[in-house]
Write a protein that holds these residues in place. Sequence first.
Motif, PDB file in Angstrom:
ATOM      1  N   LYS A  86       0.847  -1.130  -0.044  1.00  0.00           N
ATOM      2  CA  LYS A  86      -0.635   0.292   0.123  1.00  0.00           C
ATOM      3  C   LYS A  86       0.829   1.527   0.627  1.00  0.00           C
ATOM      4  O   LYS A  86       0.749   2.224  -0.833  1.00  0.00           O
ATOM      5  N   ASN A  87       1.763   1.748   1.025  1.00  0.00           N
ATOM      6  CA  ASN A  87       3.239   2.535   0.542  1.00  0.00           C
ATOM      7  C   ASN A  87       4.801   1.937   0.560  1.00  0.00           C
ATOM      8  O   ASN A  87       4.990   0.617   1.173  1.00  0.00           O
ATOM      9  N   PRO A  88       5.086   2.682   0.344  1.00  0.00           N
ATOM     10  CA  PRO A  88       6.597   2.856  -0.178  1.00  0.00           C
ATOM     11  C   PRO A  88       7.178   2.212   1.238  1.00  0.00           C
ATOM     12  O   PRO A  88       7.182   2.667   2.616  1.00  0.00           O
ATOM     13  N   ILE A  89       8.802   1.444   1.416  1.00  0.00           N
ATOM     14  CA  ILE A  89       9.060   0.780   2.254  1.00  0.00           C
ATOM     15  C   ILE A  89       9.572   1.541   2.878  1.00  0.00           C
ATOM     16  O   ILE A  89      10.958   1.903   2.110  1.00  0.00           O
ATOM     17  N   GLN A  90      10.367   2.148   4.105  1.00  0.00           N
ATOM     18  CA  GLN A  90      10.895   3.134   4.574  1.00  0.00           C
ATOM     19  C   GLN A  90      12.254   2.168   5.493  1.00  0.00           C
ATOM     20  O   GLN A  90      12.050   0.780   6.253  1.00  0.00           O
ATOM     21  N   LEU A  91      13.551   1.712   4.364  1.00  0.00           N
ATOM     22  CA  LEU A  91      14.700   0.858   4.428  1.00  0.00           C
ATOM     23  C   LEU A  91      15.223   1.488   5.980  1.00  0.00           C
ATOM     24  O   LEU A  91      15.869   2.133   5.839  1.00  0.00           O
ATOM     25  N   ASP A  92      15.013   0.669   7.464  1.00  0.00           N
ATOM     26  CA  ASP A  92      15.875   1.157   8.539  1.00  0.00           C
ATOM     27  C   ASP A  92      16.098   0.169   9.188  1.00  0.00           C
ATOM     28  O   ASP A  92      16.552   0.351  10.577  1.00  0.00           O
ATOM     29  N   GLY A  93      15.603  -1.485   9.095  1.00  0.00           N
ATOM     30  CA  GLY A  93      15.629  -2.696   9.584  1.00  0.00           C
ATOM     31  C   GLY A  93      14.535  -3.054  10.683  1.00  0.00           C
ATOM     32  O   GLY A  93      14.647  -3.558  11.394  1.00  0.00           O
ATOM     33  N   LYS A  94      13.590  -1.620  11.053  1.00  0.00           N
ATOM     34  CA  LYS A  94      13.390  -2.200  12.198  1.00  0.00           C
ATOM     35  C   LYS A  94      11.657  -2.224  12.016  1.00  0.00           C
ATOM     36  O   LYS A  94      11.071  -3.122  12.852  1.00  0.00           O
ATOM     37  N   LEU A  95      11.134  -2.861  10.681  1.00  0.00           N
ATOM     38  CA  LEU A  95       9.972  -3.695   9.737  1.00  0.00           C
ATOM     39  C   LEU A  95       8.953  -3.027  10.759  1.00  0.00           C
ATOM     40  O   LEU A  95       8.219  -3.766  10.846  1.00  0.00           O
ATOM     41  N   SER A  96       8.931  -1.284  10.671  1.00  0.00           N
ATOM     42  CA  SER A  96       7.652  -1.107  11.367  1.00  0.00           C
ATOM     43  C   SER A  96       6.916  -0.927   9.831  1.00  0.00           C
ATOM     44  O   SER A  96       4.974  -1.112  10.532  1.00  0.00           O
ATOM     45  N   ASP A  97       6.847  -1.478   9.258  1.00  0.00           N
ATOM     46  CA  ASP A  97       6.182  -0.945   7.763  1.00  0.00           C
ATOM     47  C   ASP A  97       5.744  -2.323   7.518  1.00  0.00           C
ATOM     48  O   ASP A  97       4.348  -2.099   6.865  1.00  0.00           O
ATOM     49  N   TRP A  98       5.741  -3.005   8.175  1.00  0.00           N
ATOM     50  CA  TRP A  98       5.315  -4.787   7.677  1.00  0.00           C
ATOM     51  C   TRP A  98       4.316  -5.258   8.350  1.00  0.00           C
ATOM     52  O   TRP A  98       4.509  -6.491   8.069  1.00  0.00           O
ATOM     53  N   GLN A  99       4.895  -4.311   9.085  1.00  0.00           N
ATOM     54  CA  GLN A  99       3.555  -4.475  10.928  1.00  0.00           C
ATOM     55  C   GLN A  99       1.942  -5.295  10.357  1.00  0.00           C
ATOM     56  O   GLN A  99       1.903  -6.037   9.976  1.00  0.00           O
ATOM     57  N   SER A 100       1.469  -4.836   9.102  1.00  0.00           N
ATOM     58  CA  SER A 100       0.227  -5.235   8.773  1.00  0.00           C
ATOM     59  C   SER A 100       0.204  -6.429   7.603  1.00  0.00           C
ATOM     60  O   SER A 100      -0.824  -7.095   7.468  1.00  0.00           O
ATOM     61  N   TYR A 101       1.337  -6.561   7.047  1.00  0.00           N
ATOM     62  CA  TYR A 101       1.671  -7.710   6.778  1.00  0.00           C
ATOM     63  C   TYR A 101       2.368  -9.454   7.159  1.00  0.00           C
ATOM     64  O   TYR A 101       2.033 -10.215   6.491  1.00  0.00           O
ATOM     65  N   GLN A 102       2.095  -9.155   8.206  1.00  0.00           N
ATOM     66  CA  GLN A 102       3.047 -10.168   9.073  1.00  0.00           C
ATOM     67  C   GLN A 102       2.026 -11.608   9.354  1.00  0.00           C
ATOM     68  O   GLN A 102       3.114 -12.747   8.680  1.00  0.00           O
ATOM     69  N   PRO A 103       0.710 -11.358   9.062  1.00  0.00           N
ATOM     70  CA  PRO A 103       0.102 -12.877   8.142  1.00  0.00           C
ATOM     71  C   PRO A 103       0.557 -13.552   6.814  1.00  0.00           C
ATOM     72  O   PRO A 103       0.581 -14.454   6.879  1.00  0.00           O
ATOM     73  N   LEU A 104       1.491 -12.787   5.774  1.00  0.00           N
ATOM     74  CA  LEU A 104       2.160 -12.623   4.429  1.00  0.00           C
ATOM     75  C   LEU A 104       3.268 -13.653   4.882  1.00  0.00           C
ATOM     76  O   LEU A 104       3.163 -13.991   4.167  1.00  0.00           O
ATOM     77  N   PHE A 105       4.566 -13.334   5.635  1.00  0.00           N
ATOM     78  CA  PHE A 105       5.409 -13.974   6.114  1.00  0.00           C
ATOM     79  C   PHE A 105       5.551 -15.067   6.089  1.00  0.00           C
ATOM     80  O   PHE A 105       4.346 -16.067   6.193  1.00  0.00           O
ATOM     81  N   TRP A 106       6.350 -15.811   5.537  1.00  0.00           N
ATOM     82  CA  TRP A 106       6.789 -17.428   5.562  1.00  0.00           C
ATOM     83  C   TRP A 106       8.212 -17.746   6.096  1.00  0.00           C
ATOM     84  O   TRP A 106       8.854 -17.173   6.463  1.00  0.00           O
TER      85      TRP A 106
END
Length: 713
Positions: free
Chosen positions: A83-103
């Motif tokens: 939905k939005n660009p990812i800020q490359l900072d290593g904190k993974l906060s932008d990926w929070q809503s996508y956790q169910p899709l992690f493999w």
Amino acid sequence: MLRFGLRSKFILLSCFLFLLPWLGYEYVWEMEKFLRQGQEKTLVGTTRALATALHERPALFDEQTNFLDQVVKGRDLYAYNLKNPIQLDGKLSDWQSYQPLFWQYDKRYLQKADKEHKAEDLSFKHMVGKFDNYLYALFKVTDNTLIYRAKNSLSITNNDYLKIGLKTPNGQFQTYIIAPRQNGWINAFDANTKIPFTKIQGYFESTKLGYNVELRFPIDMLGNKLGFAVVDVDSKNALAAPKTMSTSNLNNPSDLGSVLVPSPEINRILKGMGHSGSRIWVVDNHHRVLAQSGTIQNADGVWADGLKNQPPQNTWQRFEQTYLHPLYYKILTRPENEFLDTLHDVASMQGTHLAKALKGQPASSWRLTPDSKAVILSAAYPIWIDDKVIGAVIAEETTNGVRTLRNKSLEKLFNVILAVMLIGTVTLFFFASRISSRIRRLRDTAEQAIDAQGRITGSINYSDANDEIGDLSRSFSNIVSRLGGYTDYLENMSSRLSHELRTPVAVVRSSLENLQSLPQNELSQKYLERASEGVERLGKIITTMSEATRLEQSIQSNEPEPFDLQKVISGCMQGYQLTYPEQLFKLDISLNPLPMQGAPEFIAQLLDKLINNALEFCEEGTAITVELAQVNNVAELSICNIGPILPKGLTEHIFDSMVSIRSQQMQQQPHLGLGLYIVRLVCDYHKGSVTAQNNQQGNGVIFKINFPLAKVY
């Protein structure tokens, strides 16, 4: 016993009007079913139209899926739309809503099997996403020993590192290595030339359990093959073999996993459908989403157009929203756009409708959201290329539009029903009140026309109404009129009889006297004596009837005068004690004056009738009790004797004219039932009341007379 009047019955019957809301609700519910069927057919038609635009266009699908026989989750990667660009900072906060899709990658993905391998030794979670023209990758690595690349080292593999393998759009196989020296910004190296490759950028961040890596590189450098490998070097000793955990085998280009990036060409085709009010997916034959358009929260369907809640425009709408809607929505459910929708794994779409569509059959299905706030309709239609199903179009809508239309219909229907119920109930209530008031007036008039003793004291004015109550009032009027004439005849019968019988009785008496003056034998003398006794008896009857008649006439012409009731009763009782010395009297007479307005001679006549009645019914050897007392402003006179009790049901009629309960043995003297009738006349004249009842012991009768006392100024 519970009594229901006409108004209560009409109100009870009006409760059947409450069936109207139920019938209306059932009707609208059936209408909603038809609307849902129509929505289902419309949505299938939408998928058919879009699938028609994608039929026989292999260029849109060849590079995406045709080269694969099957898709293996974890090896074959799917680039999710971000939905939005990812800020490359290593904190993974932008990926929070996508956790169910992690493999999750564990020891199953080691290049060399190791049964003793533990998750804390090496494991990682991974996801690939797409935004704009960039591909983003996330690695959340668990590693109990983190070894950085030495600052002065030229080697990029004698440490922990991340390896990337891909095929370019022209089919060349390329590998890259990311070997961080510290936390922070990172770049990739070409694995063959060891030259930095700046198009691949990222950020490295160590954690308590290992480290996080975020990457980004342009999509145009990527073909249809992609794989990642995490290499764990636990010791810089050259003899220690590193562990490699990868998404696929990066050493052999043919074993490299595939990557699917949503098709921009199909997205452009779907873009025009983004305003259709539906959420649309295009999937390949491996259940992977190639393109998507629209959101489910706004997917109300064609039925919701123009049905959104509008602010009230007038007083009625304000009243409806303030008072009626809270009542209606006790049973209705208001559609909500804010609901929890199950996050689809677009890398592997599922559903019975999709399974049927990929077999070549259009299908649809209904499902309830996890929070039960909305029902979602899904329809799927196959996409054909060369008589082979290459994918499917899926469209989804909520039933909020249908439910909104149902609610609006029910609101209008309920408004009409409430108005009908209110008007009907009020009309029935006033109609019942009108009928009941007319019946009550007729009842009151009938009761006023006949007194408690059954005498006709008035008339009933008949109604001119043409309904049944009018007929009833006219019937009552005729009945009361006829009863009045008959009652008048009965009331005057004694005076007429006494007048008519007096002359023939005198003739018979004189004839008998003349016969007695002549010589008679013993037998004829006996008959003459018996005839004389009969004439005397008949004379007493005439005298009794005349007495009642004279009393009625005297009452009508008598002028009331003041007198002391206590003196009248005391004087009369003294006379009775002298007249009947063998009879025992018990007296309890108040010594206080009891002033009254009326005729003392009538009171004496009343007492005479009651004492004579008590003497006739009193058992031998028992006393007659006479009590006189003042209670508030009323004089209470009671006369009680021991003897036969009153028959059941006669206590109310014993004071009527011509009513007598004497047995045949007690008929030595003529009695016409006029004694107690005279008592009632006297009580009525003095505005008093008289009752007769059996005493509490059940062995006698007590007469109670109440006289209102006159005010003394």
